[in-house]
Design an enzyme around this catalytic site. Structure first.
Site, PDB file in Angstrom:
ATOM      1  N   ARG A   1      21.017  86.068 -46.753  1.00 37.28           N
ATOM      2  CA  ARG A   1      22.159  85.452 -46.064  1.00 37.28           C
ATOM      3  C   ARG A   1      21.930  83.975 -45.770  1.00 37.28           C
ATOM      4  NH1 ARG A   1      24.651  90.208 -42.277  1.00 37.28           N
ATOM      5  NH2 ARG A   1      25.119  91.546 -44.026  1.00 37.28           N
TER       6      ARG A   1
ATOM      7  N   ASP B   1      35.241  87.542 -30.517  1.00 36.71           N
ATOM      8  CA  ASP B   1      34.044  87.770 -31.330  1.00 36.71           C
ATOM      9  C   ASP B   1      33.189  86.520 -31.194  1.00 36.71           C
ATOM     10  OD1 ASP B   1      33.314  89.909 -33.731  1.00 36.71           O
ATOM     11  OD2 ASP B   1      32.390  87.958 -34.070  1.00 36.71           O
TER      12      ASP B   1
HETATM   13  C1  LIG Z   1      30.311  95.399 -37.343  1.00 33.44           C
HETATM   14  S1  LIG Z   1      31.395  94.293 -36.543  1.00 33.44           S
HETATM   15  C2  LIG Z   1      32.373  95.393 -35.554  1.00 33.44           C
HETATM   16  C3  LIG Z   1      33.851  95.120 -35.662  1.00 33.44           C
HETATM   17  C4  LIG Z   1      34.766  96.132 -34.945  1.00 33.44           C
HETATM   18  N1  LIG Z   1      34.507  96.200 -33.536  1.00 33.44           N
HETATM   19  C5  LIG Z   1      34.626  97.508 -35.550  1.00 33.44           C
HETATM   20  O1  LIG Z   1      34.080  98.405 -34.933  1.00 33.44           O
HETATM   21  O2  LIG Z   1      35.070  97.686 -36.698  1.00 33.44           O
HETATM   22  C6  LIG Z   1      30.295  93.566 -35.332  1.00 33.44           C
HETATM   23  C7  LIG Z   1      30.827  92.258 -34.774  1.00 33.44           C
HETATM   24  O3  LIG Z   1      30.049  91.918 -33.634  1.00 33.44           O
HETATM   25  C8  LIG Z   1      30.022  90.499 -33.559  1.00 33.44           C
HETATM   26  N2  LIG Z   1      28.936  90.067 -32.659  1.00 33.44           N
HETATM   27  C9  LIG Z   1      27.605  90.097 -32.872  1.00 33.44           C
HETATM   28  N3  LIG Z   1      26.950  89.601 -31.806  1.00 33.44           N
HETATM   29  C10 LIG Z   1      27.899  89.252 -30.907  1.00 33.44           C
HETATM   30  C11 LIG Z   1      27.853  88.681 -29.624  1.00 33.44           C
HETATM   31  N4  LIG Z   1      26.701  88.356 -29.033  1.00 33.44           N
HETATM   32  N5  LIG Z   1      29.031  88.442 -28.978  1.00 33.44           N
HETATM   33  C12 LIG Z   1      30.213  88.762 -29.560  1.00 33.44           C
HETATM   34  N6  LIG Z   1      30.320  89.308 -30.786  1.00 33.44           N
HETATM   35  C13 LIG Z   1      29.170  89.555 -31.455  1.00 33.44           C
HETATM   36  C14 LIG Z   1      29.825  90.083 -34.999  1.00 33.44           C
HETATM   37  O4  LIG Z   1      30.207  88.741 -35.203  1.00 33.44           O
HETATM   38  C15 LIG Z   1      30.704  91.086 -35.742  1.00 33.44           C
HETATM   39  O5  LIG Z   1      31.975  90.552 -36.002  1.00 33.44           O
END
Ligand SMILES: C[S@@+](CC[C@H](N)C(=O)[O-])C[C@H]1O[C@@H](n2cnc3c(N)ncnc32)[C@H](O)[C@@H]1O
Length: 289
Positions: A50, A158
């Site tokens: 990445r 996010d």
């Molecule tokens: C796998 S996705 C989940 C999306 C959705 N909630 C779902 O269940 O389909 C995880 C998301 O968490 C976000 N993320 C990771 N660390 C984070 C943080 N510290 N604060 C906010 N978002 C975060 C990532 O950018 C990513 O978009």
């Protein structure tokens, strides 16, 4: 100190050495501090893959040089890009569909049984590219009476600025909306034509219920309001236990009394201190008091 790309560094970026254990530790520490995401040594190949793009974009010849840049003058801006590259934004419409059933039935019935001076507002707390937030909006639009629809709000947040860009537009490849039932597609999505062929857009009445903003769950302490429902799914899984504890306590403080927290079916609150009661798989409720 900014590093100007040189022809030599550009050439070496085409074939960067694998991340050393020391470099991985340093990058992992930065990522952990800023996002709570725990990267373990087993993730070296994933992280390397990445980061190749970021190395190329910045003209850095090695991961060590890239680390210097992150700690330099324009490091802050690059850190946002690094987190964008590192986070997994995988998501889909109506992912874990049982949750939308609970939302449309039990949660809505309880909401309608009480009088409220304000509208129904849901926080989609790691919304990635927005599919979760729009699935919530469509579910509630269908389940709520007209007067409640007009004051429905979804707060979609996010960490990833790149993901939020997509969430804000509400435009997706047509194959991404397969999970949306046909009737709901016709009511709430519009198909692109001409240059937009193969794309769908969330219709304005749904798009306008969603407010998109960047919130880092690890740094957020008080976002200034409470919600009857919070979705925080498939993100706790990336955090280690102390960070999970901090985030769950923060989310709990943002729930109305009687409010619901939805986490993912692959996640659990076992071993985390909280005052929520278990309601259904991956659904918890704050006591009414
Ligand atoms: C796998 S996705 C989940 C999306 C959705 N909630 C779902 O269940 O389909 C995880 C998301 O968490 C976000 N993320 C990771 N660390 C984070 C943080 N510290 N604060 C906010 N978002 C975060 C990532 O950018 C990513 O978009």
């Amino acid at each position: 100190m900014p590093h100007a790309p040189t022809p030599a560094s550009r050439a070496s970026c085409l074939d960067p050495r694998p991340l050393s254990a020391r470099e991985l530790r340093a990058i992992a520490e930065l990522v952990r501090q800023r996002s709570g995401i725990a990267l373990h040594e087993g993730k070296a190949a994933l992280v390397t893959a990445r980061l190749q793009k970021r190395l190329r974009a910045t003209g850095c010849a090695s991961f060590t040089e890239y680390l210097d840049r992150l700690e330099g003058d324009d490091g802050e801006e690059e850190l946002v890009r690094l987190l964008d590259a590192i986070t997994t934004n995988h998501t889909s419409f109506f992912r874990e569909p049982e949750h939308f059933e609970v939302l449309a039935t039990r949660v809505v019935q309880e909401w309608l049984a009480r009088r409220h001076s304000r509208g129904f507002e849901v926080w989609s707390a790691a919304c990635a590219t927005g599919e979760e937030a729009y699935s919530i909006a469509i579910t509630l639009w269908e389940a709520l009476p007209d007067a409640e629809r007009r004051r429905l709000r979804i707060f979609a947040s996010d960490l990833s600025t790149r993901a939020l860009g997509t969430a804000r537009k509400g435009i997706y490849r047509a194959d991404r909306v397969r999970e949306v039932p046909g009737l709901l597609q016709r009511r709430h999505l519009e198909r692109g034509h001409g240059p937009h062929e193969g794309k769908v857009r969330i219709r304005a009445h749904i798009r306008h219920t969603v407010d998109v903003a960047q919130v880092n769950l690890v740094e957020a302490a008080d976002i200034g309001r409470r919600f009857p429902v919070i979705f925080c799914r498939n993100v706790l899984i990336y955090f280690d236990r102390p960070v999970q504890q901090r985030v769950v306590s923060m989310l709990e403080r943002h729930l109305d009394p009687g409010g619901y927290l939805f986490i993912a079916h692959s996640e659990s609150l076992n071993g985390i201190a909280h005052d929520l009661e278990w309601v259904a798989p991956a659904v918890y409720r704050r006591a009414v008091k």
